[in-house]
Enzyme design. Sequence first.
Site, PDB file in Angstrom:
ATOM      1  N   CYS A 113      96.445  20.341  38.777  1.00 18.61           N
ATOM      2  CA  CYS A 113      95.962  19.628  37.590  1.00 18.61           C
ATOM      3  C   CYS A 113      96.979  19.620  36.445  1.00 18.61           C
ATOM      4  O   CYS A 113      96.825  18.872  35.483  1.00 18.61           O
ATOM      5  CB  CYS A 113      94.642  20.226  37.120  1.00 18.61           C
ATOM      6  N   HIS A 252      93.304  18.573  29.877  1.00 23.70           N
ATOM      7  CA  HIS A 252      92.920  18.264  31.255  1.00 23.70           C
ATOM      8  C   HIS A 252      91.388  18.242  31.319  1.00 23.70           C
ATOM      9  O   HIS A 252      90.725  19.141  30.796  1.00 23.70           O
ATOM     10  CB  HIS A 252      93.491  19.322  32.198  1.00 23.70           C
ATOM     11  N   ASN A 282      86.778  15.637  37.216  1.00 19.90           N
ATOM     12  CA  ASN A 282      88.129  16.207  37.251  1.00 19.90           C
ATOM     13  C   ASN A 282      88.973  15.411  38.257  1.00 19.90           C
ATOM     14  O   ASN A 282      88.699  15.438  39.458  1.00 19.90           O
ATOM     15  CB  ASN A 282      88.014  17.679  37.669  1.00 19.90           C
TER      16      ASN A 282
HETATM   17  N1  COA Z   1      74.227  23.126  41.543  1.00 19.48           N
HETATM   18  C1  COA Z   1      73.303  24.114  41.347  1.00 19.48           C
HETATM   19  N2  COA Z   1      73.622  25.418  41.373  1.00 19.48           N
HETATM   20  C2  COA Z   1      74.899  25.748  41.610  1.00 19.48           C
HETATM   21  C3  COA Z   1      75.910  24.775  41.804  1.00 19.48           C
HETATM   22  C4  COA Z   1      75.514  23.424  41.776  1.00 19.48           C
HETATM   23  N3  COA Z   1      76.384  22.416  41.966  1.00 19.48           N
HETATM   24  N4  COA Z   1      77.089  25.400  42.006  1.00 19.48           N
HETATM   25  C5  COA Z   1      76.849  26.708  41.918  1.00 19.48           C
HETATM   26  N5  COA Z   1      75.525  26.930  41.682  1.00 19.48           N
HETATM   27  C6  COA Z   1      74.826  28.194  41.518  1.00 19.48           C
HETATM   28  C7  COA Z   1      75.530  29.356  42.171  1.00 19.48           C
HETATM   29  O1  COA Z   1      75.234  29.429  43.557  1.00 19.48           O
HETATM   30  C8  COA Z   1      74.986  30.523  41.390  1.00 19.48           C
HETATM   31  O2  COA Z   1      73.700  30.828  41.890  1.00 19.48           O
HETATM   32  P1  COA Z   1      73.183  32.350  41.967  1.00 19.48           P
HETATM   33  O3  COA Z   1      73.168  32.830  40.529  1.00 19.48           O
HETATM   34  O4  COA Z   1      71.854  32.203  42.573  1.00 19.48           O
HETATM   35  O5  COA Z   1      74.191  33.071  42.817  1.00 19.48           O
HETATM   36  C9  COA Z   1      74.819  29.956  39.993  1.00 19.48           C
HETATM   37  O6  COA Z   1      74.788  28.541  40.127  1.00 19.48           O
HETATM   38  C10 COA Z   1      75.919  30.361  39.028  1.00 19.48           C
HETATM   39  O7  COA Z   1      77.172  30.138  39.690  1.00 19.48           O
HETATM   40  P2  COA Z   1      78.548  30.236  38.913  1.00 19.48           P
HETATM   41  O8  COA Z   1      79.635  29.916  39.881  1.00 19.48           O
HETATM   42  O9  COA Z   1      78.593  31.553  38.184  1.00 19.48           O
HETATM   43  O10 COA Z   1      78.332  29.055  37.857  1.00 19.48           O
HETATM   44  P3  COA Z   1      79.226  28.662  36.639  1.00 19.48           P
HETATM   45  O11 COA Z   1      78.446  28.669  35.393  1.00 19.48           O
HETATM   46  O12 COA Z   1      80.514  29.416  36.641  1.00 19.48           O
HETATM   47  O13 COA Z   1      79.540  27.121  36.953  1.00 19.48           O
HETATM   48  C11 COA Z   1      81.383  25.831  37.771  1.00 19.48           C
HETATM   49  C12 COA Z   1      80.227  26.767  38.141  1.00 19.48           C
HETATM   50  C13 COA Z   1      82.142  25.493  39.038  1.00 19.48           C
HETATM   51  C14 COA Z   1      80.804  24.570  37.179  1.00 19.48           C
HETATM   52  C15 COA Z   1      82.274  26.537  36.725  1.00 19.48           C
HETATM   53  O14 COA Z   1      82.561  27.848  37.148  1.00 19.48           O
HETATM   54  C16 COA Z   1      83.562  25.830  36.488  1.00 19.48           C
HETATM   55  O15 COA Z   1      83.583  24.697  36.058  1.00 19.48           O
HETATM   56  N6  COA Z   1      84.664  26.523  36.715  1.00 19.48           N
HETATM   57  C17 COA Z   1      85.986  25.992  36.476  1.00 19.48           C
HETATM   58  C18 COA Z   1      86.333  25.124  37.605  1.00 19.48           C
HETATM   59  C19 COA Z   1      87.510  24.267  37.297  1.00 19.48           C
HETATM   60  O16 COA Z   1      87.635  23.765  36.221  1.00 19.48           O
HETATM   61  N7  COA Z   1      88.345  24.090  38.301  1.00 19.48           N
HETATM   62  C20 COA Z   1      89.446  23.238  38.217  1.00 19.48           C
HETATM   63  C21 COA Z   1      90.516  23.876  37.435  1.00 19.48           C
HETATM   64  S1  COA Z   1      91.724  22.664  37.173  1.00 19.48           S
END
Ligand code: COA
Length: 330
Positions: A113, A252, A282
């Site tokens: 990215c 980004h 993204n």
């Molecule tokens: N829909 C519903 N629930 C979801 C889900 C979805 N699409 N994806 C994950 N969950 C659930 C998980 O299983 C977890 O459940 P649990 O508590 O029962 O185990 C819960 O939601 C929390 O998961 P978590 O991974 O801690 O959520 P989060 O708040 O961190 O959000 C992202 C997940 C991916 C949206 C977030 O971490 C994120 O955006 N991270 C950065 C990613 C990024 O920018 N990557 C590219 C970098 S360039």
Amino acid sequence: MYAAFRSIGSYVPSKILSNADLEKMVDTSDEWIFKRTGIKERRIAAIDETTSDMGVNAAKQAIERSGINPSDIDMVVCATISPDYFCMPSTAAIIATKLGLEKVTAFDLSAACTGFVYALGVAKAFIESGMKKNVLIIGAEKLSAITDYTDRGTCILFGDGAGAALISATTDKSEAIIDIHTGSDGSYADLLMSPNGGSGSVHDDLEASACFMKMKGNETFKVAVRTLTSDVVAILEENKIDASAVKHFVPHQANYRIIKAVGDALNMKEEQVVLTVEKYGNTSGASIPMAINDIYESGRLQNGELMLLDAFGGGLTWGSALVPFAGKGI
Ligand code: COA
């Protein structure tokens, strides 16, 4: 000799993948996705539409808007993690030929990215060293080709698209790209990677899913906020520029909450922060030029206005850039 950011162009495929569509594919909801990421929809390329096809469309716009004769372009750099072909030929070489650019230096750049900021740094260095005069940089991604649509932790985030910019030599210092920071830390490689298909692969067969992305979203989120904030603070401080002098903060477009946290740390006002994550998700290396194109086409980007670019991605990689727009606004 200085390097000037002359023009911008972009392309998005017509097919929309909405949160409602994703609800039918994985266990998720529009409410969850929007609340955690700020994303409502993303674009998906057609089956027969390649990364180079999208890059060409964005590049044509950037070239036309630059007023530069295509035959004066002497280098093409494509930032992508979803090239037409892994390994070779480079997507940049394919794009150059599709554009009718003959015998130009062309290569791909892999910084996920952060790719567009890295490409900008490469263009600046080649131009300032006197080796090249007009460098076409492209961020183009068909992330749908490397996304696992059974993994709700990643498939809700990513989309397809392309952006391009023409970077040209100038003797006018007021037009010059001010500074570019780039960095990496491979010790975080496992946070966001395509683990299969390369020479480090654990599989000896090349399945269709070989290049699917895997991500530790929560850890990535925290490192992203920390790294992005310290990187933009550093580039502003080193250049003695106050955040209030930045007309357009172009981060980004990974997640609205990451953008908000970094913007808040810099005391950025809402009108300074460029946001496209809601409609495109993204798009990795394409996200920053697509966002710049958005402010250009809406008439918000004018000649001489200062942009602060800021990116973060797999690698891990990060980068920021202080860039005055040296083109003509509309
Ligand atoms: N829909 C519903 N629930 C979801 C889900 C979805 N699409 N994806 C994950 N969950 C659930 C998980 O299983 C977890 O459940 P649990 O508590 O029962 O185990 C819960 O939601 C929390 O998961 P978590 O991974 O801690 O959520 P989060 O708040 O961190 O959000 C992202 C997940 C991916 C949206 C977030 O971490 C994120 O955006 N991270 C950065 C990613 C990024 O920018 N990557 C590219 C970098 S360039």
